[in-house]
Write a protein that holds these residues in place. Structure first.
Motif, PDB file in Angstrom:
ATOM      1  N   UNK A 115       0.824  -1.204   0.000  1.00  0.00           N
ATOM      2  CA  UNK A 115       0.000   0.000   0.000  1.00  0.00           C
ATOM      3  C   UNK A 115       0.863   1.261   0.000  1.00  0.00           C
ATOM      4  N   UNK A 116       2.059   1.163   0.560  1.00  0.00           N
ATOM      5  CA  UNK A 116       2.954   2.327   0.595  1.00  0.00           C
ATOM      6  C   UNK A 116       3.309   2.813  -0.799  1.00  0.00           C
ATOM      7  N   UNK A 117       3.232   1.922  -1.777  1.00  0.00           N
ATOM      8  CA  UNK A 117       3.587   2.276  -3.152  1.00  0.00           C
ATOM      9  C   UNK A 117       2.373   2.702  -3.974  1.00  0.00           C
ATOM     10  N   UNK A 118       1.207   2.803  -3.330  1.00  0.00           N
ATOM     11  CA  UNK A 118      -0.013   3.216  -4.011  1.00  0.00           C
ATOM     12  C   UNK A 118      -0.401   4.626  -3.579  1.00  0.00           C
ATOM     13  N   UNK A 119      -0.999   5.408  -4.476  1.00  0.00           N
ATOM     14  CA  UNK A 119      -1.388   6.782  -4.115  1.00  0.00           C
ATOM     15  C   UNK A 119      -2.465   6.799  -3.041  1.00  0.00           C
ATOM     16  N   UNK A 120      -2.410   7.798  -2.177  1.00  0.00           N
ATOM     17  CA  UNK A 120      -3.499   8.062  -1.251  1.00  0.00           C
ATOM     18  C   UNK A 120      -3.396   7.438   0.115  1.00  0.00           C
ATOM     19  N   UNK A 121      -2.531   6.444   0.298  1.00  0.00           N
ATOM     20  CA  UNK A 121      -2.395   5.815   1.613  1.00  0.00           C
ATOM     21  C   UNK A 121      -1.409   6.627   2.450  1.00  0.00           C
ATOM     22  N   UNK A 122      -1.855   7.100   3.598  1.00  0.00           N
ATOM     23  CA  UNK A 122      -1.021   7.992   4.388  1.00  0.00           C
ATOM     24  C   UNK A 122      -1.276   7.824   5.879  1.00  0.00           C
ATOM     25  N   UNK A 123      -0.243   8.019   6.653  1.00  0.00           N
ATOM     26  CA  UNK A 123      -0.376   8.036   8.113  1.00  0.00           C
ATOM     27  C   UNK A 123       0.139   9.359   8.667  1.00  0.00           C
ATOM     28  N   UNK A 124       0.248  10.367   7.803  1.00  0.00           N
ATOM     29  CA  UNK A 124       0.789  11.658   8.224  1.00  0.00           C
ATOM     30  C   UNK A 124      -0.151  12.354   9.205  1.00  0.00           C
ATOM     31  N   UNK A 125       0.417  12.887  10.268  1.00  0.00           N
ATOM     32  CA  UNK A 125      -0.347  13.639  11.255  1.00  0.00           C
ATOM     33  C   UNK A 125      -0.365  15.118  10.866  1.00  0.00           C
ATOM     34  N   UNK A 126      -1.186  15.888  11.554  1.00  0.00           N
ATOM     35  CA  UNK A 126      -1.249  17.323  11.272  1.00  0.00           C
ATOM     36  C   UNK A 126       0.099  17.990  11.529  1.00  0.00           C
ATOM     37  N   UNK A 127       0.824  17.508  12.529  1.00  0.00           N
ATOM     38  CA  UNK A 127       2.154  18.060  12.822  1.00  0.00           C
ATOM     39  C   UNK A 127       3.110  17.785  11.668  1.00  0.00           C
ATOM     40  N   UNK A 128       3.073  16.577  11.126  1.00  0.00           N
ATOM     41  CA  UNK A 128       3.946  16.230  10.009  1.00  0.00           C
ATOM     42  C   UNK A 128       3.650  17.077   8.777  1.00  0.00           C
ATOM     43  N   UNK A 129       2.365  17.422   8.587  1.00  0.00           N
ATOM     44  CA  UNK A 129       1.970  18.182   7.403  1.00  0.00           C
ATOM     45  C   UNK A 129       2.466  19.617   7.434  1.00  0.00           C
ATOM     46  N   UNK A 130       3.054  20.027   8.535  1.00  0.00           N
ATOM     47  CA  UNK A 130       3.710  21.332   8.566  1.00  0.00           C
ATOM     48  C   UNK A 130       5.019  21.306   7.779  1.00  0.00           C
TER      49      UNK A 130
END
Length: 284
Positions: A115-130
């Protein structure tokens, strides 16, 4: 970056040092050959932005100084993804004259590598998105771009914990791509050339199966998607093409309405270009 590392334990998404200061480190090992001890370069940073930008630039510069051709954007995507590992024990190994780069960490690891190699799968938090996009686009773009360049990406578990990402570029395939004749010929007699508007209409936006693009042209579309906009010099630098080839291919893609001009010499993906990449990704 494609964000499939296991969720960090803290709510913020990054471990905060008790002192309040961020102290990050990376070690680069450069192998001139496998019969000698690697050269070691230690990097230290006090901020996440500086870690991502300077580590990416240093890795790119070292690898290209010894003959590597892996694009900067690919390297930066992998470095950005280290945010999911809290940048723990980052080791970057450069092999094969700069055409094989391995990035390892000792973070929580990636639970589902497919899944890591497919678009759209993410575990990013709001802090990471900074600091990163956090939309699950990085690994898919890296995979497409390096595959088009005759290379590969491999994602595995580290020995005890963490992840090892290997980027490998086949030098022979890459050289062949650089030396290949242009996919589009522009020296036909003037009288036989189509007008730009006729060329643009030659391919229906609803019939992508009739649209024949070279690997080189698709690489340009994917890198433009990643960078949001790009000009000939950027394409030449990132993908290793000549400036004249980059310019010629951008013009061809614009005539087919896959790119739009930004008015500053750069191009960005058109709506048709975005639809084409969706079509291509679903049919490869």
């Amino acid at each position: 970056m494609t964000d499939n590392y296991a969720e960090p334990k803290n709510d913020a998404g990054l471990e905060e040092p008790k002192s309040g200061a961020v102290n990050l480190a990376a070690r680069i090992a450069v192998y001139d050959n496998m019969r000698s001890i690697p050269r070691i370069i230690d990097l230290r940073f006090t901020g996440i932005d500086s870690f991502i930008n300077e580590t990416s630039q240093k890795t790119y510069s070292i690898s290209h100084d010894i003959g590597g051709k892996i694009p900067y954007t690919i390297i930066k995507e992998i470095i950005e993804n280290l945010i999911h590992a809290d940048f723990k024990e980052t080791i970057i190994t450069i092999l094969d004259s700069g055409n094989h780069i391995i990035v390892s960490d000792q973070g929580p690891g990636i639970e589902d590598k497919e899944k890591a190699l497919l678009p759209g799968y993410t575990s990013a938090t709001s802090k990471m998105k900074e600091y990163i996009r956090g939309v699950g686009s990085g690994f898919p773009i890296v995979k497409e771009t390096i595959t088009f360049s005759g290379g590969s990406i491999d994602v595995k578990d580290n020995i005890r914990k963490g992840t090892v990402v290997s980027l490998k570029l086949n030098q022979a395939s890459f050289n062949n791509d650089l030396q290949a004749p242009p996919a589009t010929t522009y020296n036909e007699p003037t009288s036989s050339r189509k007008k730009p508007e006729e060329e643009a209409q030659a391919v229906s936006s609803d019939r992508f199966e009739d649209l024949e693009l070279s690997d080189r042209q698709r690489k340009i579309l994917f890198i433009t998607l990643e960078l949001e906009e790009a000009g000939p010099s950027t394409i030449a630098r990132e993908l290793g093409f000549s400036l004249s080839t980059s310019y010629r291919e951008l013009i061809h893609l614009e005539k087919n309405r896959l790119l739009d001009s930004s008015g500053n010499g750069k191009r960005k993906l058109s709506k048709k270009g975005i639809k084409y990449l969706e079509y291509y990704s679903n049919n490869i």
